[in-house]
Enzyme design. Sequence first.
Site, PDB file in Angstrom:
ATOM      1  N   HIS A  55       0.850  -1.200   0.000  1.00  0.00           N
ATOM      2  CA  HIS A  55       0.000   0.000   0.000  1.00  0.00           C
ATOM      3  C   HIS A  55       0.877   1.238   0.000  1.00  0.00           C
ATOM      4  O   HIS A  55       2.087   1.152   0.160  1.00  0.00           O
ATOM      5  CB  HIS A  55      -0.987  -0.020   1.177  1.00  0.00           C
ATOM      6  CG  HIS A  55      -0.359   0.116   2.529  1.00  0.00           C
ATOM      7  ND1 HIS A  55       0.461  -0.836   3.076  1.00  0.00           N
ATOM      8  CD2 HIS A  55      -0.435   1.111   3.458  1.00  0.00           C
ATOM      9  CE1 HIS A  55       0.850  -0.443   4.282  1.00  0.00           C
ATOM     10  NE2 HIS A  55       0.329   0.733   4.530  1.00  0.00           N
ATOM     11  N   HIS A  57       1.446   4.014   1.842  1.00  0.00           N
ATOM     12  CA  HIS A  57       1.973   4.846   2.940  1.00  0.00           C
ATOM     13  C   HIS A  57       3.484   5.045   2.833  1.00  0.00           C
ATOM     14  O   HIS A  57       4.208   4.141   2.424  1.00  0.00           O
ATOM     15  CB  HIS A  57       1.606   4.229   4.295  1.00  0.00           C
ATOM     16  CG  HIS A  57       0.181   4.505   4.681  1.00  0.00           C
ATOM     17  ND1 HIS A  57      -0.504   3.730   5.583  1.00  0.00           N
ATOM     18  CD2 HIS A  57      -0.681   5.473   4.278  1.00  0.00           C
ATOM     19  CE1 HIS A  57      -1.735   4.211   5.714  1.00  0.00           C
ATOM     20  NE2 HIS A  57      -1.860   5.257   4.938  1.00  0.00           N
ATOM     21  N   ASP A  59       5.945   5.027   4.800  1.00  0.00           N
ATOM     22  CA  ASP A  59       6.888   4.093   5.436  1.00  0.00           C
ATOM     23  C   ASP A  59       6.921   2.731   4.720  1.00  0.00           C
ATOM     24  O   ASP A  59       7.581   1.791   5.186  1.00  0.00           O
ATOM     25  CB  ASP A  59       6.583   3.924   6.936  1.00  0.00           C
ATOM     26  CG  ASP A  59       5.167   3.439   7.210  1.00  0.00           C
ATOM     27  OD1 ASP A  59       4.246   3.816   6.465  1.00  0.00           O
ATOM     28  OD2 ASP A  59       4.984   2.668   8.168  1.00  0.00           O
ATOM     29  N   HIS A  60       6.211   2.653   3.596  1.00  0.00           N
ATOM     30  CA  HIS A  60       6.260   1.445   2.753  1.00  0.00           C
ATOM     31  C   HIS A  60       6.773   1.754   1.347  1.00  0.00           C
ATOM     32  O   HIS A  60       7.028   0.836   0.575  1.00  0.00           O
ATOM     33  CB  HIS A  60       4.865   0.801   2.663  1.00  0.00           C
ATOM     34  CG  HIS A  60       4.351   0.365   3.996  1.00  0.00           C
ATOM     35  ND1 HIS A  60       4.233  -0.955   4.364  1.00  0.00           N
ATOM     36  CD2 HIS A  60       3.959   1.081   5.082  1.00  0.00           C
ATOM     37  CE1 HIS A  60       3.781  -1.026   5.600  1.00  0.00           C
ATOM     38  NE2 HIS A  60       3.596   0.198   6.056  1.00  0.00           N
ATOM     39  N   HIS A 113      -7.217  -0.925   6.280  1.00  0.00           N
ATOM     40  CA  HIS A 113      -6.204   0.021   6.787  1.00  0.00           C
ATOM     41  C   HIS A 113      -6.152   1.215   5.834  1.00  0.00           C
ATOM     42  O   HIS A 113      -6.241   2.367   6.252  1.00  0.00           O
ATOM     43  CB  HIS A 113      -4.856  -0.696   6.873  1.00  0.00           C
ATOM     44  CG  HIS A 113      -3.684   0.207   7.124  1.00  0.00           C
ATOM     45  ND1 HIS A 113      -3.550   0.953   8.270  1.00  0.00           N
ATOM     46  CD2 HIS A 113      -2.591   0.493   6.354  1.00  0.00           C
ATOM     47  CE1 HIS A 113      -2.417   1.655   8.201  1.00  0.00           C
ATOM     48  NE2 HIS A 113      -1.827   1.391   7.048  1.00  0.00           N
ATOM     49  N   ASP A 130       0.158  -3.617   6.532  1.00  0.00           N
ATOM     50  CA  ASP A 130      -0.388  -3.091   7.789  1.00  0.00           C
ATOM     51  C   ASP A 130      -1.816  -3.567   8.040  1.00  0.00           C
ATOM     52  O   ASP A 130      -2.616  -2.841   8.643  1.00  0.00           O
ATOM     53  CB  ASP A 130      -0.371  -1.552   7.763  1.00  0.00           C
ATOM     54  CG  ASP A 130       1.039  -0.987   7.856  1.00  0.00           C
ATOM     55  OD1 ASP A 130       1.984  -1.755   8.105  1.00  0.00           O
ATOM     56  OD2 ASP A 130       1.180   0.239   7.685  1.00  0.00           O
ATOM     57  N   HIS A 168       5.309  -4.124  10.949  1.00  0.00           N
ATOM     58  CA  HIS A 168       5.746  -3.349  12.121  1.00  0.00           C
ATOM     59  C   HIS A 168       5.985  -4.245  13.337  1.00  0.00           C
ATOM     60  O   HIS A 168       5.337  -5.288  13.484  1.00  0.00           O
ATOM     61  CB  HIS A 168       4.688  -2.306  12.524  1.00  0.00           C
ATOM     62  CG  HIS A 168       4.586  -1.154  11.582  1.00  0.00           C
ATOM     63  ND1 HIS A 168       5.371  -0.036  11.693  1.00  0.00           N
ATOM     64  CD2 HIS A 168       3.792  -0.944  10.507  1.00  0.00           C
ATOM     65  CE1 HIS A 168       5.056   0.821  10.727  1.00  0.00           C
ATOM     66  NE2 HIS A 168       4.096   0.291   9.996  1.00  0.00           N
TER      67      HIS A 168
END
Length: 258
Positions: A55, A57, A59-60, A113, A130, A168
């Site tokens: 996805h 985001h 941090d990905h 999410h 996530d 995470h």
Amino acid sequence: MLKVQAIPALTDNYIWLIQAVDSKDVLIVDPGEAEPVIKALTEQHLKPIAILNTHYHHDHVDGISPLVEQYQLPVFGPENAFIPKITNTLTAPQKVTIQPDFPDFEILNIPGHTAIHIAYLVNGMLFCGDTLFAGGCGKLLGGTAKQLYQSLQQLKNLPKDTQIYCSHEYTLTNLQFALLVEPNNTAIKTRIEDVKTLVKQNKISLPTTLKLEFETNPFLRCEQPEVIQSAQQFAGTKLTSPVMVFTALRAWRDRFWF
Ligand SMILES: [Zn+2]
């Protein structure tokens, strides 16, 4: 056969490297940053083949552009989800051949999410970003509680020995919340001690298994009497369906941080 290693990144992310055994070829899952990946590839003389994204985001995805610039990699990810440098869009039901050294990857659509979120399933290993965490699940950041509930129901149908590679290290906090929801669940107490031992040894708590999540993750246990009772107490009203229980638990979890 595949070998998986975790590259810790940012505050508490894991970037997964999937390596074909007897080969130096690796796939990179959800690179939230490039530097630790480049370091691992260089030190271990690994050859990146492709990036797999779950996805959009930051941090990905923030490591995608620098990795593509350095290694000229194809980028696989969900349709319509603004993934940088994407070359191959994926949606379920679909099996994708990344490279002949690797088995085909099955794509699952697991929104909630975020409104668009996919997972990769290969050889009994699930890379689910996530969506499902060890002891918990992702926050609602674009999708709905009903979508996330249905996505977790879909994952519940996978074989119990499926290995869960989420993105995470939230396990201990998640389990402390789980114990608040189910104070009488001894499996949660045991697992908290197990995870504390891993933390002391500087080890990570992942992957988890679906079996362990069935026993200790309240978000997969919305039909259990103690979970229903606790969720009703939080909501201050009677909850007449598992999705209502799930929605209350998710709202409760948002207010809970150690
Ligand atoms: Zn996310």
